[in-house]
Design a protein around this motif. Structure first.
Motif, short mmCIF file in Angstrom:
data_model
loop_
_atom_site.label_atom_id
_atom_site.label_comp_id
_atom_site.label_asym_id
_atom_site.label_seq_id
_atom_site.Cartn_x
_atom_site.Cartn_y
_atom_site.Cartn_z
N ALA A 7 0.83 -1.21 0.00
CA ALA A 7 0.00 0.00 0.00
C ALA A 7 0.87 1.26 0.00
O ALA A 7 0.61 2.21 -0.74
CB ALA A 7 -0.93 -0.01 1.21
N TYR A 10 2.33 1.82 -3.47
CA TYR A 10 1.32 2.44 -4.35
C TYR A 10 1.16 3.92 -4.02
O TYR A 10 1.08 4.76 -4.91
CB TYR A 10 -0.04 1.75 -4.21
CG TYR A 10 -0.17 0.43 -4.92
CD1 TYR A 10 0.32 0.23 -6.20
CD2 TYR A 10 -0.84 -0.64 -4.31
CE1 TYR A 10 0.17 -0.98 -6.85
CE2 TYR A 10 -1.00 -1.85 -4.96
CZ TYR A 10 -0.49 -2.01 -6.23
OH TYR A 10 -0.64 -3.21 -6.87
N ASN A 11 1.11 4.24 -2.73
CA ASN A 11 0.95 5.62 -2.32
C ASN A 11 2.12 6.48 -2.79
O ASN A 11 1.93 7.58 -3.32
CB ASN A 11 0.83 5.69 -0.80
CG ASN A 11 0.59 7.09 -0.32
OD1 ASN A 11 -0.50 7.62 -0.48
ND2 ASN A 11 1.61 7.71 0.25
N CYS A 33 -4.09 1.78 -3.09
CA CYS A 33 -3.55 1.93 -1.75
C CYS A 33 -4.68 1.94 -0.72
O CYS A 33 -4.61 1.24 0.30
CB CYS A 33 -2.72 3.21 -1.67
SG CYS A 33 -2.12 3.61 -0.03
N SER A 51 -4.76 8.18 3.01
CA SER A 51 -5.10 7.78 1.64
C SER A 51 -6.35 8.49 1.16
O SER A 51 -6.43 8.95 0.02
CB SER A 51 -5.32 6.27 1.57
OG SER A 51 -4.12 5.58 1.81
#
Length: 82
Positions: A7, A10-11, A33, A51
């Motif tokens: 995650a 991805y962030n 994410c 997020s």
């Protein structure tokens, strides 16, 4: 794989795309994410909240243009929330 590290990756990549003005690409990664963070960390974890803020910031910066396009043309990201 659903893990906090994936995650975060991805962030971070989404943040780079966002800084480059590639908002649609950033949004897709921020959504991935978010889905992982909700599953792994829970709805109210601080990282999950971050997020959500990232996604909101893109919508704010683009004045909702991307969101309107998603609803107009469809987007596979929507299925990731069901």
């Amino acid at each position: 794989p659903d893990s906090p590290d994936v995650a975060t990756a991805y962030n971070n990549i989404g943040a780079v795309y966002n800084a480059q003005g590639k908002h649609e690409e950033a949004l897709a990664l921020f959504h991935k994410c978010l889905v992982i963070r909700i599953r792994v960390l829970g709805q109210f974890h601080p990282d999950t909240t971050a997020s959500k803020r990232n996604i909101a910031a893109i919508h704010s910066a683009t004045q909702g243009r991307i969101l309107r396009r998603i609803f107009q043309f469809g987007n596979p990201l929507v299925s990731s929330f069901t």
